[in-house]
Scaffold this active site. Structure first.
Site, PDB file in Angstrom:
ATOM      1  N   ASP A   1       0.829  -1.198   0.000  1.00 41.46           N
ATOM      2  CA  ASP A   1       0.000   0.000   0.000  1.00 41.46           C
ATOM      3  C   ASP A   1       0.876   1.265   0.000  1.00 41.46           C
ATOM      4  OD1 ASP A   1      -2.754   1.236   0.857  1.00 41.46           O
ATOM      5  OD2 ASP A   1      -1.287   2.065   2.245  1.00 41.46           O
TER       6      ASP A   1
ATOM      7  N   GLU B   1       1.072  -0.771  -5.120  1.00 46.58           N
ATOM      8  CA  GLU B   1       0.108   0.312  -5.365  1.00 46.58           C
ATOM      9  C   GLU B   1       0.934   1.489  -5.877  1.00 46.58           C
ATOM     10  OE1 GLU B   1      -3.320   3.252  -3.623  1.00 46.58           O
ATOM     11  OE2 GLU B   1      -1.729   2.625  -2.293  1.00 46.58           O
TER      12      GLU B   1
HETATM   13  C1  NOJ Z   1      -4.407   3.237  -0.174  1.00 43.90           C
HETATM   14  C2  NOJ Z   1      -5.701   2.500  -0.109  1.00 43.90           C
HETATM   15  O1  NOJ Z   1      -5.897   1.812  -1.320  1.00 43.90           O
HETATM   16  C3  NOJ Z   1      -6.820   3.491   0.136  1.00 43.90           C
HETATM   17  O2  NOJ Z   1      -8.060   2.846   0.168  1.00 43.90           O
HETATM   18  C4  NOJ Z   1      -6.535   4.203   1.442  1.00 43.90           C
HETATM   19  O3  NOJ Z   1      -7.530   5.181   1.680  1.00 43.90           O
HETATM   20  C5  NOJ Z   1      -5.161   4.880   1.363  1.00 43.90           C
HETATM   21  N1  NOJ Z   1      -4.161   3.890   1.072  1.00 43.90           N
HETATM   22  C6  NOJ Z   1      -4.841   5.591   2.662  1.00 43.90           C
HETATM   23  O4  NOJ Z   1      -4.930   4.728   3.726  1.00 43.90           O
END
Ligand code: NOJ
Ligand code: CA
Length: 570
Positions: free
Chosen positions: A233, A294
């Site tokens: 993430d 991501e």
């Molecule tokens: C990335 C996640 O995909 C998203 O859903 C989230 O809000 C952000 N990180 C921040 O936590």
């Protein structure tokens, strides 16, 4: 005595099998690893399947749907965060990395899910929220308890900029993605802590080797439980500038959240993050695991960096540039495909996820959405590379935004209402049947079910040969079995055609032609095959979204509005 000998032989055999399982999976004849031909499927656990009818999806619910996923052609699932969490950001605020959120079940349920997946050849990946924790995480609780606490340096603490009024002057001008300053003053110790996202999501200090060790150990702990990898993430905000310089402000306009617009050069994409990714990859390699990134990027050079100079960082950085093409534009898709094809990397395709509006609506024109859903599937699931699906796209789930502010569950929607309705709309419950709550749960689910569920659900669509679901299932079968679709190189055709996207996937003399009419009128195209040294007299239809003949004349083809045709050249 004899019994004991037999027992020790058995133990030896078991150990040998276990260590065999740890060994690297075999590569295919082209040197491709399992994940390169796998179809990944993102599950938003709160919304997938509710096994105990409390309105919230859970792990046993996912386990109960593995047969469905196997039938569909899914090889690996990535589960959005399922760790204990105060749910400020629906799981992306982790208070314990070594457990399961009780809403979703227990560690035993996770073990069962992994084991059941293994029997069905479906691997389980988790979401690794590595850049920040929840403010309820014991690490942060300790860190904020005093300036001298051993965990103080695990997070990013700074004095106010102006010593005469430190509590009023954040250390830098950096803003949070969710609005306001990215710094929060903590009166107890008189310092500010840094949070790129919500204030209850303090960023970890990755410059501290203890943090790196602790976080890498989180992955090791899960690998031992049989987890096949992680989606990483928010990797781009893992580090901030070591000198804490202000970002340059662009113009005088404010953004949607009322903050100045900044060039994020000091709070994003710091070079140190690549060192971490390389070391994290080593741990993954030792465990035969795969990392999905991501990775939001704006050009191919940035995306390329995430693969690593020596292919030693993230195996699967997702190409989100593709998702920013929000119209059916062959030239734009062609350009994007050419970019990644030209980079020499293994592409990772994605159309939507829990942060992006549903694909059904993004490309749909309101009249031909089903055809368009099949068209988009035919695009990204026939390209060279790995695909990451999002639950529900295979049945044509549509965006289901909240209608009233009091119904909004996503803080982004609460903050931005009514302009920004947040991300609830792409996170509604999966539609399984045409009965109450779409068979997701017997009680009202945490988010309302899309009202089209009577037609758009797994059970009904399975019965309809023309459904989006059956189209996806056939497409995934083809993708897994056709050598040209598995291994073939990508050859763009008719590159100046503004309406039709056409290409060939070619492998050892076998050629598959894909023709996608992205316009609302019928189109006749003459695929430039001979110009590309591909000899073909005709095409045998493998799959099409319209009533195509079994054999098609590939010198000249007429494709109906939004039609997709996939065929083998002969
Ligand atoms: C990335 C996640 O995909 C998203 O859903 C989230 O809000 C952000 N990180 C921040 O936590
Ligand atoms: Ca439940």
């Amino acid at each position: 005595m004899r019994r004991r000998a037999i027992a020790s032989v058995l133990v030896l055999i078991l150990l040998a099998t276990a260590s065999f399982a740890q060994k690297k999976d075999a590569l295919d004849s082209e040197g491709h690893a399992w994940w390169q031909h796998a179809v990944f499927y993102e599950i938003y656990p709160r919304s997938f399947a509710d096994s105990n009818n409390d309105g919230i999806g859970d792990l046993p619910g996912i386990t109960s749907k593995l047969d469905y996923l196997r039938w569909l052609g899914v090889d690996a699932i990535w589960i959005a965060p399922m760790f204990p969490s105060p749910e400020v950001d629906w799981g992306y605020d982790v208070s314990d990395y070594f457990n399961v959120n009780p809403d979703y079940g227990t560690l035993a349920d996770m073990d069962k899910l992994v084991a059941t997946g293994k029997q069905r050849n479906i691997r389980v990946l988790l979401d690794f929220v590595l850049t920040y924790t929840s403010d309820q995480n014991p690490w942060f609780q300790e860190s904020r308890s005093s300036r001298t606490n051993p965990k103080r340096e695990w997070f990013i603490w700074r004095d106010g900029k102006d010593a005469s009024q430190p509590e009023k002057t954040p250390p830098t001008n950096w803003t949070s993605l969710f609005g306001g300053s990215a710094w929060r003053f903590d009166a107890a110790t008189g310092q500010w802590y840094y949070h790129y996202f919500y204030p209850p999501q303090p960023n970890l200090n990755w410059r501290n080797p203890e943090v790196e060790k602790a976080m890498f150990d989180v992955t090791r702990w899960w690998y031992k439980r049989g987890i096949a990898g992680f989606r990483l993430d928010a990797v781009d905000v893992m580090f901030v500038d070591s000198q804490f310089r202000d970002n340059p402000v662009v113009g005088t306009e404010k953004n949607a959240l009322g903050d100045p617009v900044e060039r994020e050069i000091y709070d994003k994409n710091q070079p140190e993050l690549h060192g971490v990714l390389q070391r994290l990859r080593k741990v993954a390699d030792e465990n035969n695991a795969v990392l999905i990134g991501e990775t939001w990027t704006s050009d191919i050079a940035q995306l390329k960096r995430y693969y690593g100079e020596h292919n030693d960082e993230v195996q699967m950085p997702m190409d989100f540039m593709f998702t920013t093409i929000n119209k059916l534009s062959p030239p734009e898709f062609r350009h994007q495909i050419d970019w990644i094809e030209g980079s020499g990397e293994w592409p990772v395709w994605v159309l939507s996820n829990h942060d992006i509006r549903r694909v059904y609506d993004r490309y749909g024109d309101g009249q031909h959405n089903d055809q368009i859903a099949k068209l988009m599937a035919s695009l990204y699931l026939t390209l060279r590379g790995t695909a990451v699906m999002y639950y529900g796209e295979e049945i044509g789930m549509e965006q289901n935004d909240p209608k009233r502010p009091e119904d909004v569950k996503d803080s982004q929607g609460r903050l931005g209402w009514p302009k920004e309705k947040g991300r609830d709309g792409e996170r509604t419950p999966m539609q399984w049947t045409d009965s109450t709550n779409a068979g997701f749960s017997t009680v009202a689910p945490w988010l309302p079910v899309d009202d089209r569920y009577k037609t758009y659900n797994v059970e009904s669509e399975k019965k309809d040969p023309e459904s989006i679901l059956n189209y996806y299932q056939k497409l995934l079968t083809l993708r897994h079995t056709n050598p040209a679709l598995l291994e073939g190189k990508y050859i763009a055709l008719n590159e100046s055609d503004p309406n039709v996207l056409a290409f060939v996937r070619s492998y050892k003399g076998e050629n598959v032609l894909v023709v996608l009419n992205m316009s609302s009128s019928g189109q006749t195209i003459k695929p430039e095959l001979t110009q590309n040294a591909i000899a073909a007299k005709e095409g045998k239809t493998l799959l099409s979204s319209f009533n195509a003949r079994e054999e098609m004349n590939t010198n000249e083809m007429t494709i109906p509005p939004f039609g997709a045709w996939i065929g083998e050249l002969k």
